[in-house]
Structures are given as C-alpha cells and as structure tokens.
Write an enzyme that holds these catalytic residues in place. Structure first.
Site, PDB file in Angstrom:
ATOM      1  CG  ASP A 184      51.304  63.887  36.902  1.00 18.28           C
ATOM      2  OD1 ASP A 184      52.317  64.085  37.258  1.00 18.28           O
ATOM      3  OD2 ASP A 184      50.866  62.093  37.755  1.00 18.28           O
ATOM      4  CG  ASP A 221      47.437  51.875  41.315  1.00 16.98           C
ATOM      5  OD1 ASP A 221      47.526  53.106  41.120  1.00 16.98           O
ATOM      6  OD2 ASP A 221      46.323  52.743  41.448  1.00 16.98           O
ATOM      7  CG  HIS A 241      49.267  55.864  39.071  1.00 18.21           C
ATOM      8  ND1 HIS A 241      48.874  55.141  40.461  1.00 18.21           N
ATOM      9  CD2 HIS A 241      50.630  56.166  39.060  1.00 18.21           C
ATOM     10  CE1 HIS A 241      49.295  56.340  41.192  1.00 18.21           C
ATOM     11  NE2 HIS A 241      50.258  56.483  40.576  1.00 18.21           N
ATOM     12  CD  GLU A 285      45.376  56.548  39.896  1.00 19.95           C
ATOM     13  OE1 GLU A 285      45.724  55.234  39.717  1.00 19.95           O
ATOM     14  OE2 GLU A 285      45.259  56.799  40.636  1.00 19.95           O
TER      15      GLU A 285
HETATM   16  C1  GLP Z   1      52.406  59.849  41.524  1.00 18.67           C
HETATM   17  C2  GLP Z   1      52.379  60.441  40.515  1.00 18.67           C
HETATM   18  C3  GLP Z   1      53.155  59.769  39.787  1.00 18.67           C
HETATM   19  C4  GLP Z   1      54.209  58.351  40.656  1.00 18.67           C
HETATM   20  C5  GLP Z   1      53.818  58.853  41.594  1.00 18.67           C
HETATM   21  C6  GLP Z   1      54.809  57.498  42.614  1.00 18.67           C
HETATM   22  O1  GLP Z   1      51.161  59.693  41.816  1.00 18.67           O
HETATM   23  N1  GLP Z   1      51.509  61.010  39.742  1.00 18.67           N
HETATM   24  O2  GLP Z   1      54.383  60.198  38.106  1.00 18.67           O
HETATM   25  O3  GLP Z   1      54.826  58.035  40.319  1.00 18.67           O
HETATM   26  O4  GLP Z   1      52.908  58.952  42.504  1.00 18.67           O
HETATM   27  O5  GLP Z   1      55.352  58.159  43.408  1.00 18.67           O
HETATM   28  P1  GLP Z   1      56.289  57.710  44.787  1.00 18.67           P
HETATM   29  O6  GLP Z   1      57.903  57.760  43.499  1.00 18.67           O
HETATM   30  O7  GLP Z   1      56.782  59.437  45.858  1.00 18.67           O
HETATM   31  O8  GLP Z   1      55.824  56.571  45.252  1.00 18.67           O
END
Ligand code: GLP
Length: 261
Positions: free
Chosen positions: A67, A136, A138, A143
């Site tokens: 992304d 949440d 995702h 989302e």
């Molecule tokens: C963002 C990214 C996701 C990731 C999420 C969790 O939203 N787009 O790909 O999985 O964060 O991040 P973290 O690993 O820092 O908790």
C-alpha cells in the site's frame, strides 16, 4: 492457519527470514510481498544481517509493496516507498528497481491501480507475502467494511487507523493522509504463502477475530481463514485472547524443525 507464539520479535524475525531464505534458494524468480509498519521490523533486520554476512542474496528477488499513502511528496519520510527503502532495501542487496509499489502520486488513480495489478501478475504473482494487522483488523489498508474480494484501489482511511499511525507523524493525526492506495483483500489472497506478524496487547482483539471469529468484512483479516497457507507469528500479548493458544503451542512444539514455516 498455523499459529506460532514466540518469546520475542527477534525469534519471529529469524523464522520468517528462514522461510524467505528457503524461497530465494529454491525459486528461479522469487517474488516477495513487503509490508510497512513496525511489526515486520525484526524480519528486515534479520534479512539485512544475513545479506551482510553473505548467507543470503536478494539480487534476483522482486518485491511488491502492499500500500501507499496518497498525496505525500516523494521525499516524505513516512511515504511508504521511503520507509521500505530505509528499512528493507538499504539493509539488503535487493535492486531498488525490483521494488514496486502503487503510485500514490498518479494523476489517474484507477489506471495506476490496474497497472499495479498487472505488474504483480507479470512477475508471476507473489510467493510469500509479509503482513501486519491493524488494531481494527485491517490488512494492508483494507479498512473495516472492505470487500473481501477487492483489488488494488483507492481507500479512505478510518479515524482509528489515522490515530494509530499518528505516532509516525509527530503524534499529529491531522498530518496523517486521509487516502491511500492498497492491494485489495482479493489481491492479497492470491499470494502463495501469507505470513502475518502481530505483537502487543493492542492486536489481541483483531487476532482473536482473525483466527477464531466468524468471517466478516468488518474484520477484513478474517478472509485469511479461506487461504490454504497462512502462518501467524504472535507474542504472548497478541495471542492472549486466543481460545486455542495452548493447542497452537502444542502443535508448533511437536512440529519437526526441518519443516519450517
Ligand atoms: C498500517 C499498514 C499496515 C500495517 C498496520 C499495522 O496501517 N498499512 O500494512 O499492518 O499499519 O502496523 P504496525 O505493524 O506498526 O502495528
């Protein structure tokens, strides 16, 4: 899903690096899916160590990002391409030209998303996709409410995700972009092997829904229940709401080491 509960993030990093090393050694044109966020950090650090010590080379590997934020300038330190360059490309020997991401600055967003889907297909699809999970539920930036068959597209970020990600923007939620381009749930589901990492209490509820809850677009990660090869690496806190945690420990402890992830 195979659930692996580890003592610390470095253990997970090493197990995932083993799986990536095996992929790179056994495949002519390996294709890796890379994720941003803090969860995959130990994986990238371990890959960097193995490349530095000559045990591993990613020169023939291609990588596709999940992304990208829309609207951040090219040099912004939180633009996902910049993050991936810093955390994954620089510590390893992967060719930066072999690292691809959705174009968050494209004039024609729909075209950019279609082009990205075509590029993944032209590379032969993703062999191993690294994933994190939002609090949440995702995955990538799909989302709650996302179609479980979705493809790469423009999404609006929820308030929850923007609050969660404000820590990367000097704790200022207003600086977090409102939009992103993300691989769809359907795109992610086409990777051969999904490897999801989650650490900390803040992920426990999402992990509970993903592994043991009913499949629902309100928890997009639950779509992974339909995938034939998913590995989930958790610490005790992230696993704390799993009813079947003790069974997962037993299954992992009795698995022959040579089988890997
Ligand atoms: C963002 C990214 C996701 C990731 C999420 C969790 O939203 N787009 O790909 O999985 O964060 O991040 P973290 O690993 O820092 O908790």
């Amino acid at each position: 899903m195979e659930i692996v509960i580890v003592d610390m993030q470095e253990t997970a990093g090493s197990l995932v690096a083993d799986a990536i090393s095996h992929l790179v050694e056994s495949t002519v044109n390996p294709v890796l899916g890379v994720a941003t966020g803090s969860s995959p950090g130990a994986v990238y650090r371990e890959l960097g160590r193995r490349v530095a010590s000559g045990q591993l080379s990613l020169k023939n590997t291609q990588a596709f990002m999940l992304d990208e934020y829309v609207g951040l300038p090219p040099e912004h330190p939180q633009r996902y391409r910049v993050v991936i360059d810093r955390e994954f490309v620089q510590p390893t020997d992967i060719d930066p030209a072999n690292v691809h991401g959705p174009d968050g600055q494209a004039q024609d967003i729909d075209q950019a998303c279609a082009d990205y889907e075509r590029a993944i297909a032209a590379a032969g699809g993703i062999d191993l996709q690294i994933l994190g999970i939002g609090s949440d539920g995702h995955i990538a930036f799909n989302e709650p409410g996302s179609s479980l068959g979705s493809r790469t597209r423009l999404k609006t970020l929820t308030k929850q995700t923007r609050v969660d990600n404000a820590r990367f923007f000097d704790d200022n939620v207003d600086s977090v972009p409102q939009h992103c381009l993300t691989q769809g749930v359907g795109t992610i589901m086409e990777a051969d092997h999904l490897v999801l990492l989650a650490f900390g209490q803040s992920k426990a509820e999402a992990i509970h829904h993903m592994v043991e809850g009913p499949v629902s677009a309100m928890w997009p990660a639950t779509a992974l229940q339909f995938h034939p090869h998913v590995t989930v690496l958790l610490d005790e806190a992230a696993a704390s709401r799993l009813q079947l945690a003790s069974y997962a420990r037993q299954a992992w402890d009795s698995k022959p080491a040579w089988q890997g992830l």
